[in-house]
Write a protein that holds these residues in place. Structure first.
Motif, short mmCIF file in Angstrom:
data_model
loop_
_atom_site.label_atom_id
_atom_site.label_comp_id
_atom_site.label_asym_id
_atom_site.label_seq_id
_atom_site.Cartn_x
_atom_site.Cartn_y
_atom_site.Cartn_z
N TYR A 9 0.82 -1.21 0.00
CA TYR A 9 0.00 0.00 0.00
C TYR A 9 0.86 1.27 0.00
CZ TYR A 9 -3.53 -3.46 1.02
OH TYR A 9 -4.34 -4.57 0.95
N ASP A 10 1.98 1.21 0.72
CA ASP A 10 2.88 2.35 0.69
C ASP A 10 3.52 2.50 -0.69
OD1 ASP A 10 2.42 3.15 3.29
OD2 ASP A 10 4.01 1.88 4.11
N GLY A 11 3.86 1.38 -1.29
CA GLY A 11 4.43 1.43 -2.63
C GLY A 11 3.45 2.01 -3.64
N LEU A 12 2.18 1.62 -3.55
CA LEU A 12 1.15 2.15 -4.44
C LEU A 12 1.00 3.65 -4.24
CD1 LEU A 12 -1.18 1.86 -6.45
CD2 LEU A 12 -2.65 1.18 -4.52
N PHE A 13 1.01 4.09 -2.99
CA PHE A 13 0.88 5.51 -2.69
C PHE A 13 2.03 6.30 -3.30
CE2 PHE A 13 1.72 9.19 0.06
CZ PHE A 13 0.49 9.82 0.05
N VAL A 14 3.24 5.79 -3.15
CA VAL A 14 4.42 6.47 -3.70
C VAL A 14 4.32 6.58 -5.21
CG1 VAL A 14 6.92 6.27 -4.05
CG2 VAL A 14 5.95 5.88 -1.78
N GLU A 51 -3.60 -11.18 6.84
CA GLU A 51 -2.35 -10.62 6.33
C GLU A 51 -2.59 -9.30 5.61
OE1 GLU A 51 0.26 -14.70 5.51
OE2 GLU A 51 -1.19 -13.98 4.01
N ARG A 52 -3.65 -9.24 4.82
CA ARG A 52 -3.96 -8.00 4.09
C ARG A 52 -4.32 -6.88 5.07
NH1 ARG A 52 -7.57 -9.95 1.27
NH2 ARG A 52 -6.29 -10.51 -0.52
N ASP A 53 -5.14 -7.22 6.08
CA ASP A 53 -5.49 -6.22 7.10
C ASP A 53 -4.23 -5.72 7.81
OD1 ASP A 53 -8.16 -6.48 6.50
OD2 ASP A 53 -8.61 -7.83 8.17
N GLY A 54 -3.35 -6.65 8.15
CA GLY A 54 -2.12 -6.27 8.84
C GLY A 54 -1.27 -5.32 8.01
N LEU A 55 -1.14 -5.61 6.71
CA LEU A 55 -0.36 -4.74 5.83
C LEU A 55 -0.95 -3.34 5.76
CD1 LEU A 55 0.61 -6.77 2.60
CD2 LEU A 55 2.15 -5.67 4.24
N PHE A 56 -2.26 -3.28 5.56
CA PHE A 56 -2.90 -1.97 5.37
C PHE A 56 -2.83 -1.14 6.64
CE2 PHE A 56 -6.61 0.89 5.23
CZ PHE A 56 -6.29 1.59 4.07
N SER A 58 -0.87 -1.25 9.12
CA SER A 58 0.48 -0.89 9.57
C SER A 58 1.18 0.03 8.57
CB SER A 58 1.32 -2.16 9.77
OG SER A 58 1.52 -2.83 8.52
N SER A 59 0.50 0.43 7.52
CA SER A 59 1.13 1.23 6.46
C SER A 59 1.29 2.68 6.88
CB SER A 59 0.31 1.15 5.18
OG SER A 59 -0.93 1.82 5.35
N ASP A 60 2.24 3.37 6.22
CA ASP A 60 2.41 4.80 6.43
C ASP A 60 1.20 5.57 5.90
OD1 ASP A 60 4.84 4.69 7.71
OD2 ASP A 60 6.02 4.86 5.88
N VAL A 61 0.52 4.99 4.89
CA VAL A 61 -0.67 5.65 4.35
C VAL A 61 -1.69 5.86 5.46
CG1 VAL A 61 -2.55 5.48 2.69
CG2 VAL A 61 -0.29 4.65 2.07
N VAL A 62 -1.89 4.85 6.28
CA VAL A 62 -2.84 4.96 7.39
C VAL A 62 -2.27 5.84 8.50
CG1 VAL A 62 -3.98 3.68 9.24
CG2 VAL A 62 -4.01 2.79 6.90
N ARG A 63 -0.99 5.62 8.81
CA ARG A 63 -0.38 6.35 9.92
C ARG A 63 -0.38 7.85 9.66
NH1 ARG A 63 4.68 7.98 11.26
NH2 ARG A 63 5.55 7.15 9.33
N CYS A 64 -0.22 8.24 8.40
CA CYS A 64 -0.14 9.66 8.05
C CYS A 64 -1.40 10.16 7.33
CB CYS A 64 1.08 9.91 7.17
SG CYS A 64 2.64 9.43 7.93
N CYS A 65 -2.47 9.42 7.44
CA CYS A 65 -3.70 9.79 6.73
C CYS A 65 -4.19 11.17 7.20
CB CYS A 65 -4.78 8.74 6.98
SG CYS A 65 -6.34 9.10 6.14
N PRO A 66 -4.41 12.11 6.28
CA PRO A 66 -4.90 13.44 6.68
C PRO A 66 -6.28 13.33 7.30
CG PRO A 66 -4.09 13.45 4.40
CD PRO A 66 -4.17 12.02 4.83
#
Length: 754
Positions: A9-14, A51-56, A58-66
């Motif tokens: 998910y972080d890779g897709l965001f980048v 596993e998918r839930d864990g990835l999403f 724990s992602s920076d996308v979620v951590r830094c979501c505006p």
């Protein structure tokens, strides 16, 4: 850092940011990828949901979501999904969203189903977050009231279940049938009219019984579910005979205590179900209301009357569609009889009227399944046998006609004469014994071989004047609900769909089959057939072909109106693969891209909401990519233009994307900006026969007179959707303004004669 660097998910965001996409849109697209089950499997490697839930999460996308991104559709639905699962924890996520976007959190909590899961670790996180926002704290108090009310109802139900814990599944069905004839069966109808559709109260009772059936099956031994003549006889002697034939004697005490206990159990199950559907599910999925706390009570406040009215309006549309297909069936029937008067002649002469109605009902369902759902004239049963669809429909409709006439109407006559439901049932049973030893008990049973023999007479054709036992066997399997198989699945805790009683109304107990006349006699067999195939049988190998036939049927109708159509076009594949385009159509300056979805008939707001946020949401995303792909190809691909008989200087300039869905839910809402419309609405608009929605000849209202059919024909000019002739512009207007459903047309009937 290593985990985050390799996080999909972080890779897709980048990548999206690198392509110039704004942060807000990039977050929305990453959230959409998560909801759509990406990343896709690579080879044999497939991520588990955990596993998918864990990835999403724990992602920076979620951590830094505006903060404002949580209110958008994708992240709101993603947050609801987080709150609805238990294995994965995102540290302090709920607290952060409560502080930064409390309204988004409250909406996600409602949609998560957390209202009925107070022991979830996500509920504890919500309590911890309450200190961040008073609105969230108030939400927790509301959830506490729901939890208490739910606990009380579950406890009451369990206490009543304990009173009947020792009964077998068949014993419970005996008491359910006695209950039905006492409480549910109408006392004031005759067998001369078409079978009435089950009303809301009856459906509530059927649903409650389905839940109780699942409870008993989950604890039943395999041997108790394989009924024999001896075991049936013992149950009848202990539980049915004392009520019907020994009333008033000292030996009836146990049976009447069980019957009283069953009444209480049904009341408790209905109370729990109604609490869930009218309160908990309304809290979760009805955005037209909110629940406000007043002390220890909750009150419903309507905040969006239009949203609530839409749900009711969709129900009215289904009723009118039922009438539409019945009128279409009458027209088809008249053509068949004109061609061959002996076509439909089955059964005894004295039953001709009821059998004719059964034939019409079967035509009604077949036409709807064929044209709106793409179902072929032959389908495959669970046993793998090929089934003639019309004969399967006719067999069930003849069963309904038989139970309506010889059980329910006969019972009503005897109640009218005696004033006592038990006396009426007793006389019904005794009269059946005198009339050729026929079973007229509140529930019926027979061997499978006997049932096949009975159905064989309904499979007679010119080429097979004695009927076809193999087809009869396949038809029986098509309508069979296997008690043993369901019990085994429940006891293994395996996921799976439980049939509703009306969907597969032949209950299989080993070699014995049980039917409930009070269900089969009044059920909607058209809905039964649709859900048998599209809900329970959604994974059949034929389902893909059925979707293709829906697309082809729409294309044929559009071509009769002057459209040029193209089916299943595959655009060039790129990184954002749009996939196959179901239907492209052009007329004048207009180009239509239509995405077809085929599902089942839903009955709850929860199911409708899930359909909206999964199938239809994804359809909108797919259609966005497909419209873009077709638009690009229209300008640059001479091969596509040639397929549509277009030249470079004669290409459509106005592009439209529609989602055509077999279900009525979320009708005329927009997904990713594209209109969702029912397949049946498109069919009616293209055929220009909306007057059939309004019972023009009074067939369903009971006002039909033979001399009025001609007048109905001459008045069709007043009902046409295209008074100035068909055009793409008017067709678009008809669909976008819901002109097919214009209720004002209903006032144009001739009033019933006095």
């Amino acid at each position: 850092m290593v985990q985050r660097a390799t996080n999909y998910y972080d890779g897709l965001f980048v990548r999206l940011i690198g392509d110039g996409v704004s942060q807000r849109i990039a977050v929305e697209r990453v959230g959409t990828a998560y909801l759509d089950g990406k990343p896709s499997p690579v080879g044999k490697k497939k991520l588990t949901k955990k596993e998918r839930d864990g990835l999403f999460w724990s992602s920076d996308v979620v951590r830094c979501c505006p903060p404002d991104a949580w209110g958008a559709e994708a992240m709101s639905l993603a947050l609801a999904r987080y709150l609805g699962q238990e294995p994965v924890t995102a540290d302090r996520l709920v607290t952060r969203v409560a502080r930064e976007a409390p309204e988004a959190l409250i909406r996600a909590v409602r949609h998560s189903g957390l209202v009925l899961n107070p022991n979830s670790p996500r509920r504890a996180e919500l309590d911890q977050a309450a200190s961040e926002c008073e609105a969230v704290a108030e939400l927790c108090r509301v959830l506490d009231l729901f939890a208490r009310a739910h606990r009380e109802r579950v406890a009451a139900l369990e206490a009543h279940k304990a009173q009947l814990a020792g009964l077998s599944v068949f014993d419970v069905l005996i008491y359910a049938s006695l209950y039905a004839f006492e409480v549910l069966v109408p006392k004031d109808f005759t067998g001369k009219l078409p079978a009435p559709r089950s009303g809301a109260d009856v459906q509530v009772a059927w649903d409650a019984l389905s839940d109780l059936l699942a409870w008993k099956l989950a604890g039943a031994s395999g041997s108790s579910l394989k009924l024999t003549d001896d075991s049936i006889g013992r149950s009848i002697a202990r539980h049915l005979r004392p009520v019907l034939f020994e009333s008033g004697t000292t030996s009836t005490g146990e049976a009447f205590r069980y019957l009283s206990a069953f009444h209480a159990l049904m009341d408790a199950q209905v109370e729990l179900n109604e609490f869930i559907s009218r309160s908990a599910d309304a809290f979760s999925y009805d955005d037209g209301i909110r629940f406000e706390r007043s002390g220890d009570r909750l009150e419903i406040v309507e905040v969006d009357p239009a949203a609530r009215a839409a749900w009711q309006r969709d129900g009215l549309k289904l009723e009118r569609l039922h009438g539409y297909w019945f009128h279409r069936a009458v027209d088809t029937y008249v053509e068949q009889v004109a061609a061959d008067p002996a076509t439909w002649m089955i059964g005894r002469t004295e039953n001709a009227e009821a059998n004719r109605v059964a034939w019409l009902r079967s035509l009604q369902a077949q036409l709807r399944l064929r044209e709106a759902y793409g179902v072929a004239d032959e389908v495959t049963s669970d046993s793998g046998e090929t089934v003639d669809l019309f004969r399967a429909l006719l067999s069930l409709d003849l069963m309904s006609a038989f139970f309506l006439r010889d059980f329910l109407a006969a019972f009503a006559e005897r109640v009218d004469a005696s004033g006592d439901w038990i006396v009426a049932l007793q006389r019904l049973a005794m009269d059946g014994l005198r009339d050729g030893l026929q079973n007229r008990m509140p529930l019926t049973w027979s061997s499978r071989d006997s049932k096949v023999s009975n159905i064989t007479g309904w499979t007679v054709t010119k080429s097979e004047p004695a009927g076809n036992p193999r087809m009869a066997s396949a038809i029986l399997d098509f309508w069979t609900y296997d008690m043993v198989a369901t019990a085994e699945r429940l006891q293994r805790n395996e996921p799976g769909l439980q049939p509703h009683l009306f969907e597969r109304p032949v209950l299989k107990f080993g070699a014995s089959l049980v039917q409930l006349p009070w269900v089969v006699g009044v059920q909607n067999n058209s809905a039964a057939a649709i859900n048998n195939l599209r809900r329970l049988g959604a994974r059949r190998g034929q389902a893909r072909d059925e979707a293709r036939r829906i697309e082809a049927g729409l294309a044929r109708l559009m071509e009769t109106r002057g459209f040029k159509t193209l089916l299943n076009w595959k655009p060039p594949r790129d990184l954002d693969d749009p996939g196959e385009v179901d239907l492209i159509a052009t007329l004048g300056q207009h180009l239509f891209v239509i995405e077809v979805k085929s599902t089942f008939m839903r009955r709850s707001q929860r199911d409708a909401w899930l359909h909206s946020t999964t199938t239809l949401r994804k359809a909108g995303q797919q259609l966005r990519r497909k419209v873009e792909a077709v638009s690009v190809a229209m300008a640059s691909d001479p091969e596509l233009r040639a397929l549509l008989d277009l030249t470079e200087d004669r290409a459509p300039t106005r592009h439209h994307g529609w989602i055509a869905d077999t279900s009525i839910e979320c009708d005329h809402k927009r997904f990713a900006g594209f209109l969702k419309v029912s397949v049946e609405e498109l069919l009616i608009a293209l055929r220009d026969d909306r007057h059939l929605l309004n019972d023009p000849e009074g067939l369903l209202a009971g006002n039909y007179r033979e001399d009025q059919s001609g007048e109905a024909d001459t008045s069709r000019s007043a009902w046409t959707l295209y008074p100035d002739g068909f055009s793409a512009e008017r067709f678009i207007e008809v669909i976008e303004t819901e002109a097919v459903w214009d209720l004002r047309d209903r006032t144009q009937h001739r009033p019933s004669p006095q």
